[in-house]
Design an enzyme around this catalytic site. Structure first.
Site, PDB file in Angstrom:
ATOM      1  N   GLY A 159       0.826  -1.201   0.000  1.00 41.46           N
ATOM      2  CA  GLY A 159       0.000   0.000   0.000  1.00 41.46           C
ATOM      3  C   GLY A 159       0.854   1.242   0.000  1.00 41.46           C
TER       4      GLY A 159
ATOM      5  CB  SER B 137       1.531  -0.783   5.475  1.00 47.03           C
ATOM      6  OG  SER B 137       0.315  -0.914   4.765  1.00 47.03           O
TER       7      SER B 137
ATOM      8  CG  ASP C 236     -10.217   2.821   1.798  1.00 49.13           C
ATOM      9  OD1 ASP C 236     -10.624   3.311   0.733  1.00 49.13           O
ATOM     10  OD2 ASP C 236      -9.065   2.367   1.948  1.00 49.13           O
TER      11      ASP C 236
END
Length: 613
Positions: free
Chosen positions: A346, A349, A467
């Site tokens: 991501g 991360s 999200d």
């Protein structure tokens, strides 16, 4: 008994005799006391007997002297000299005196020992009394000492025996405990050896999978294509070149289109031709149409495989350039989690597949790392968000939400959250692969998403995921699970709305219009944000495209205010879906929050109460 000794030595001597004769100390003291008393009685009897004998002899002597005054008799009685007689008597008296002194000394020792024992008992009683007085509301505080009673003494001896048995059991338990500790130590060593074997096996298995993946990728490079670096003016760019199988399918499709066009032209220009020739052209055209359809299905399949192949190439590239495994391909986290391969990456991360050496299961390890180039404010902000995500996620327990197992600190600039590993890909994978889901299947999957959102809404502190998108919805054992709570919002103090202070984050295609509000006052949001996202996902699953901003970049959506201008949703002609489904999607994608379905209305909507045939 021995001569006069100090009480401590005498106590040890009595203990030694008690061990030799296998008797208690009290019994040994009592026997010694009785022995001294019997010896005293015997000495007194002997003394009385000697006095009686001496008196009798003197009487006999007097009688003999009176009756028989013979010089010979006097001579016989006076065989010994007076000095000898005196010495004998003196010696005998000294022996008796010495014997008496010894017995008196022994008696004195016993007396002193008994006095010493009494003093100790008295001191113990005093301590017990002090302890009793120190305890408030003690039931024994005001009770007077019990009088001497044989039954009580018997009970006391029984208690002493029980204490002795308990001490023996304690020693046995201590021995057993030490044996168990040794067993645990050996089992721990054995477990460490087994873990080392399991770790090596997991690494070797993963290496074998990577080798097989490299072979597969190499085959797909030939079949489907690959990225090639080419120079464009002064820059080097990656250009995709189709593989042999995909090129041939596309070329064949083009040839069929050309041939089909020729036959159609012939058919148009064959007004004056015979009927047999027309039939032949129609048959050829029908055959070409069927062949074209089959070829188009093949091209679509190859395109899907190409997209998945590109995704695999991208993942392998990211794994080769990953930050966490830069210096070690297979690091061990917390002496428990063996890292195996990269699952995804991501913005902030990296997520790795790992093996839990204690629970013997595969897990997902999400590595949070601080960038050394970040400012102190950015680092603190990221740490705050990561800690909040971890705190919120660890409290969740629902069958359609990915579980959080553990959190491990790696070093000062990174830590790891250990998550449930889902065996399947994400929903975006299947949308790319199948493009359109049948309504029945899509309804079943959306119902699982709504179930998870309802759980979040009913939590003690209401949670907005914020999200929801196909990439954050994973398949596991043929069911969906929601993941990634990095952008979640928490509604505290029973509030139903929250001021949105983090505008500009999230995935724009799946966010409602209120999240794009610009002004001095931040907009208020609620769990209806997630309902909008569910409507977009449902639409995309049914029609293979997004309802708003399809094919448009995030920057263009924000710049041109595409979501803000989208007042209503328009449904394509195909595939055909039920009117109830359209009504539900309209309710999810209502422009105004007031008109939009809330979580409970969506969960109890008539569309989900009705079963599809």
């Amino acid at each position: 008994m021995h001569q006069q000794l100090p009480p401590e030595q005498l106590d040890r001597l009595i203990c030694l005799e008690a061990r030799i004769h296998k008797k208690s100390k009290e019994e040994i003291i009592q026997e010694q006391f009785l022995q001294i008393e019997s010896e005293k009685q015997t000495d007194e009897n002997d003394r009385n007997k000697q006095n009686m004998d001496s008196n009798k002899k003197s009487d006999d002597l007097k009688c003999s002297q009176n009756s028989e005054n013979s010089p010979q008799k006097l001579f016989t009685s006076q065989n010994l000299s007076p000095v000898q007689k005196k010495s004998i008597i003196t010696k005998k008296h000294s022996q008796q005196k010495k014997k008496k002194k010894t017995k008196e000394g022994q008696q004195k020792d016993i007396t002193q020992y008994l006095q010493y024992q009494k003093k100790q008992q008295k001191a113990k009683k005093c301590e017990q009394k002090l302890m009793e007085y120190s305890i408030q509301d003690s039931p024994f505080k005001n009770k007077s000492p019990l009088p001497s009673d044989p039954a009580l003494e018997k009970q006391l001896k029984e208690k002493q025996n029980q204490i002795a048995i308990s001490e023996i059991k304690i020693k046995e338990l201590e021995t057993h405990n030490s044996e168990l500790r040794e067993t645990i130590s050996s089992l721990t060593e054995q477990q460490l050896r087994i873990q080392d074997v399991v770790k090596q096996f997991a690494i070797e298995n993963e290496k074998l999978k990577k080798q097989q993946l490299q072979v597969q990728l190499q085959t797909n490079r030939v079949r489907l294509g690959e990225y090639v670096v080419q120079r464009e003016k002064t820059a080097l760019v990656d250009v995709w070149i189709d593989g042999q199988e995909l090129r041939e399918a596309k070329e064949q499709s083009k040839r069929l289109e050309v041939l089909k066009a020729e036959y159609e032209n012939k058919k148009k220009n064959s007004k004056n031709k015979e009927e047999q020739e027309m039939r032949t052209l129609n048959v050829k055209l029908n055959f070409l149409i069927k062949e074209e359809q089959q070829l188009q299905e093949t091209v679509d399949r190859l395109e899907t495989e190409k997209n998945l192949h590109i995704k695999q190439l991208k993942r392998v590239y990211e794994e080769e350039h990953a930050r966490f495994t830069k210096n070690n391909d297979y690091p061990l986290i917390g002496e428990r989690y063996q890292v195996l391969s990269l699952l995804g990456k991501g913005g902030f991360s990296e997520v790795y597949k790992a093996y839990d050496l204690q629970e013997l299961r595969e897990v997902a390890c999400k590595i949070h790392q601080l960038n050394s180039n970040w400012s102190d404010h950015a680092k603190q902000n990221y740490i705050r968000h990561a800690i909040r995500e971890n705190r919120v996620h660890k409290e969740l327990n629902h069958p359609h939400i990915v579980k959080l197992y553990d959190s491990v600190e790696i070093d000062k600039s990174s830590f790891c959250t250990v998550l449930e590993l889902c065996d399947g890909p994400d929903l975006a994978y299947y949308i790319k692969k199948y493009k359109c889901f049948p309504e029945k299947e899509a309804k079943l999957l959306v119902g699982q998403i709504i179930s998870a959102i309802k759980y979040l809404n009913n939590h003690k502190n209401k949670i907005i995921h914020y999200d929801l998108k196909p990439q954050n919805i994973l398949f596991h054992l043929n069911e969906l699970k929601i993941s990634d709570f990095g952008l979640c919002k928490v509604l505290e103090d029973d509030n139903s709305k929250l001021q949105l202070t983090s505008q500009g984050v999230g995935t724009y295609w799946y966010l409602p219009p209120e999240c794009f509000h610009m002004g001095d006052q931040p907009p208020n949001i609620s769990s209806k944000v997630d309902i909008w996202s569910i409507g977009v996902i449902f639409f995309e699953m049914l029609f293979g495209q997004k309802p708003f901003g399809q094919g448009v970049s995030q920057e263009k959506i924000l710049k041109e205010q595409i979501i803000v201008k989208s007042q209503s949703v328009t449904f394509p002609q195909k595939p055909i879906i039920s009117n109830e489904c359209k009504e539900f999607i309209r309710g999810c994608l209502a422009y105004n929050q007031v008109d939009r379905l809330d979580v409970h209305q969506a969960s109890n909507h008539p569309y989900f109460q009705k079963k599809l045939n």
